[in-house]
Structures are given as C-alpha cells and as structure tokens.
Design a protein around this motif. Structure first.
Motif, PDB file in Angstrom:
ATOM      1  N   SER A 134       0.846  -1.174   0.000  1.00 36.54           N
ATOM      2  CA  SER A 134       0.000   0.000   0.000  1.00 36.54           C
ATOM      3  C   SER A 134       0.892   1.238   0.000  1.00 36.54           C
ATOM      4  O   SER A 134       1.682   1.451   0.929  1.00 36.54           O
ATOM      5  CB  SER A 134      -0.902  -0.001   1.240  1.00 36.54           C
ATOM      6  OG  SER A 134      -1.652   1.188   1.309  1.00 36.54           O
ATOM      7  N   ASN A 168      -5.822  12.970  -4.461  1.00 39.30           N
ATOM      8  CA  ASN A 168      -6.225  11.622  -4.036  1.00 39.30           C
ATOM      9  C   ASN A 168      -5.371  11.121  -2.880  1.00 39.30           C
ATOM     10  O   ASN A 168      -5.871  10.442  -1.976  1.00 39.30           O
ATOM     11  CB  ASN A 168      -6.129  10.657  -5.214  1.00 39.30           C
ATOM     12  CG  ASN A 168      -7.157  10.936  -6.283  1.00 39.30           C
ATOM     13  OD1 ASN A 168      -8.333  11.099  -5.991  1.00 39.30           O
ATOM     14  ND2 ASN A 168      -6.720  11.012  -7.529  1.00 39.30           N
ATOM     15  N   LYS A 223      -6.494  10.002   0.799  1.00 42.56           N
ATOM     16  CA  LYS A 223      -6.071   8.691   1.322  1.00 42.56           C
ATOM     17  C   LYS A 223      -5.418   8.851   2.693  1.00 42.56           C
ATOM     18  O   LYS A 223      -5.595   8.009   3.584  1.00 42.56           O
ATOM     19  CB  LYS A 223      -5.082   8.059   0.331  1.00 42.56           C
ATOM     20  CG  LYS A 223      -4.550   6.698   0.729  1.00 42.56           C
ATOM     21  CD  LYS A 223      -5.476   5.583   0.347  1.00 42.56           C
ATOM     22  CE  LYS A 223      -4.805   4.230   0.488  1.00 42.56           C
ATOM     23  NZ  LYS A 223      -5.742   3.117   0.248  1.00 42.56           N
ATOM     24  N   SER A 241      -5.741  -2.464   0.113  1.00 44.02           N
ATOM     25  CA  SER A 241      -5.890  -1.327  -0.782  1.00 44.02           C
ATOM     26  C   SER A 241      -6.569  -1.846  -2.052  1.00 44.02           C
ATOM     27  O   SER A 241      -7.032  -2.986  -2.090  1.00 44.02           O
ATOM     28  CB  SER A 241      -4.519  -0.720  -1.081  1.00 44.02           C
ATOM     29  OG  SER A 241      -4.628   0.398  -1.916  1.00 44.02           O
ATOM     30  N   ASP A 280      -6.809   2.734  -6.051  1.00 44.56           N
ATOM     31  CA  ASP A 280      -6.141   3.592  -5.065  1.00 44.56           C
ATOM     32  C   ASP A 280      -4.651   3.706  -5.339  1.00 44.56           C
ATOM     33  O   ASP A 280      -4.075   4.793  -5.245  1.00 44.56           O
ATOM     34  CB  ASP A 280      -6.345   3.039  -3.651  1.00 44.56           C
ATOM     35  CG  ASP A 280      -7.658   3.485  -3.035  1.00 44.56           C
ATOM     36  OD1 ASP A 280      -8.388   4.259  -3.691  1.00 44.56           O
ATOM     37  OD2 ASP A 280      -7.960   3.059  -1.909  1.00 44.56           O
ATOM     38  N   GLU A 281      -4.036   2.582  -5.657  1.00 45.53           N
ATOM     39  CA  GLU A 281      -2.584   2.599  -5.873  1.00 45.53           C
ATOM     40  C   GLU A 281      -2.225   3.355  -7.152  1.00 45.53           C
ATOM     41  O   GLU A 281      -1.233   4.087  -7.184  1.00 45.53           O
ATOM     42  CB  GLU A 281      -2.035   1.166  -5.912  1.00 45.53           C
ATOM     43  CG  GLU A 281      -2.201   0.412  -4.598  1.00 45.53           C
ATOM     44  CD  GLU A 281      -1.653   1.160  -3.402  1.00 45.53           C
ATOM     45  OE1 GLU A 281      -0.480   1.599  -3.452  1.00 45.53           O
ATOM     46  OE2 GLU A 281      -2.390   1.332  -2.411  1.00 45.53           O
ATOM     47  N   GLU A 331      -3.777   5.851  -8.299  1.00 46.20           N
ATOM     48  CA  GLU A 331      -3.985   7.266  -8.012  1.00 46.20           C
ATOM     49  C   GLU A 331      -2.988   7.831  -7.003  1.00 46.20           C
ATOM     50  O   GLU A 331      -2.675   9.029  -7.057  1.00 46.20           O
ATOM     51  CB  GLU A 331      -5.409   7.482  -7.478  1.00 46.20           C
ATOM     52  CG  GLU A 331      -6.496   7.233  -8.503  1.00 46.20           C
ATOM     53  CD  GLU A 331      -7.892   7.329  -7.921  1.00 46.20           C
ATOM     54  OE1 GLU A 331      -8.854   7.401  -8.713  1.00 46.20           O
ATOM     55  OE2 GLU A 331      -8.031   7.327  -6.672  1.00 46.20           O
ATOM     56  N   CYS A 332      -2.489   6.996  -6.103  1.00 48.98           N
ATOM     57  CA  CYS A 332      -1.750   7.507  -4.942  1.00 48.98           C
ATOM     58  C   CYS A 332      -0.320   7.009  -4.803  1.00 48.98           C
ATOM     59  O   CYS A 332       0.513   7.692  -4.187  1.00 48.98           O
ATOM     60  CB  CYS A 332      -2.510   7.149  -3.660  1.00 48.98           C
ATOM     61  SG  CYS A 332      -4.187   7.800  -3.564  1.00 48.98           S
TER      62      CYS A 332
END
Length: 239
Positions: A135, A188, A192, A209, A213-214, A216-217
């Motif tokens: 993550s 993002n 988060k 996660s 999400d990954e 984006e972040c």
C-alpha cells in the motif's frame, strides 16, 4: 470466500482465505504458525493449502509447523523449490492453480526476489502481492533489477481497478510520508491520508488497498518510466 488478516511477527501480515461452504482455508505467507493455528482451531477450520509468494523467512516461517498440524499442502513457485520448506506443488508463471474451490492465476513478479510470485484470485478480485507491491509503496530490490521490478509492477497495474490488494507488511504510514514528500499536490493522496490516519488511530490494518487507489496515490506506480522509478526506489531506500 472470506479473507482474514492475521498479524504476525513485528509488522507482517498473513492471510487466511476461507471457503465458508467447506470450512477450509488457504494461508498466504505464514510468517509464524501460532497465531494462525490459534485462529483456525478457535473457528474449527481446516487449513488445506499454504501459499508462498517468495522464500524469505518472514513469509515461510510457519510452513513446517502448519503442515505438521493440519497436513496442509505447500504451494510455491517452481524456481524456488529448493528455498521454500515443505513445498509440494510447483507453480509456473501464468498457470491457473485450482484446488477444490480455490482458483488463482500465478503471476511471476521478480525484483524483490528472483522467484517472487503473486496469487490473483480473479473470481473474487483479490491479489496477494507479498513484498512486491505494498500500500503506497513497493519492495526493496534484493535479487532482481530495477527493470524487473518496474515490469513486475506493470503486470499488477494491469489488473482490474477494483481488485483488492493484500500485501506482506504494514508499511503504509511510512510509505504515505514518502509519497507526500515527492507528490505533495496529489489530491487523491491527501484524501487517502485521512483514511489511513483514522485506521491507524483505531488500531486497524491499512490493508487491503485497491488497484484504483494505488494507481492514483502510489508514487511508484505513477512513475512513467524506468529512470524515474529507479530514482524513487533509491530515495526510498534511504528514507
């Protein structure tokens, strides 16, 4: 299928994938045996399979004791057959592993180690990434090359965006700080941060996660070329 997160050692996670219809389970990367045995016996669940992403001791330390306790079958990558204790089933890249109701695609993702794999349970949209993708981070490069790790992350990036990611360690807070330092305007990522902060305050795992999400972040997945990725990986090693 139900996934139970089992904290092990200092910051490892092992995962039980439980088939509630048959009251049976797989365990992914058993760092140690006791917390897994305690959980299974308390719930009266039979451990059928032990799935190893790679050979490092904090991912295979419980193999032998669990195999003795439950008669479990140890499953791992064929190229690591001499480094995974108790191995019974030798897997190949892109193989579909099927056992009872458990079905996963095996994806070879070298970089952290030469024989690292992930288990993609595509029907349930779950992937167990070991120490390759964390993550908001990625694993250190021990046996492979920057290019191998970059390509391995590309393979994971191609999975469906709603796939849940279960990684090998609780490293998220440190990874978050690194991402914020090098990507401070990422909206993002800021969002988060608030989610992670609440989870940590409650003493909850920050995993799973998702691929979305990954993408984006996670600054390592956002690196568009090998040179940028390599520089980031060097910076993280000394962060």
């Amino acid at each position: 299928m139900q996934v139970e997160i089992i904290p092990c050692l200092q910051d490892n996670y092992s995962y039980l994938i439980i088939d509630e219809n048959n009251n049976s389970a797989c365990v992914v990367d058993p760092s140690e045996s006791k917390p897994i045995i305690d959980f299974l016996k308390n719930k009266n669940i039979n451990l059928k399979y032990i799935l190893n992403t790679h050979h490092h001791h904090d991912h295979i330390g419980g193999n032998i004791d669990l195999k003795k306790e439950f008669g479990s079958i140890v499953v791992g990558f064929k190229e690591d057959s001499k480094r995974i204790p108790g191995i019974d089933v030798l897997l190949e890249n892109n193989q579909i592993w099927e056992a009872e109701n458990f079905v996963a695609k095996i994806i070879h993702i070298p970089g952290h180690t030469s024989g690292h794999i992930c288990f993609h349970f595509f029907n349930e949209k779950l992937v167990f990434t070991g120490d390759t993708l964390f993550s908001l981070g990625c694993g250190r490069i021990f046996e492979g090359t920057y290019k191998e790790m970059f390509n391995s992350l590309d393979k994971i990036k191609s999975l469906p965006r709603d796939t849940k990611i279960y990684c090998g360690h609780e490293y998220t807070s440190n990874n978050l700080n690194f991402c914020l330092k090098h990507d401070p305007e990422n909206f993002n990522l800021k969002r988060k941060k608030e989610i992670i902060k609440k989870q940590v305050m409650k003493g909850l795992p920050t995993v799973p996660s998702t691929i979305k999400d990954e993408l984006e972040c996670n600054i390592f997945l956002r690196a568009n070329d090998l040179e940028t990725f390599s520089k980031l990986r060097d910076l993280k090693d000394n962060f």
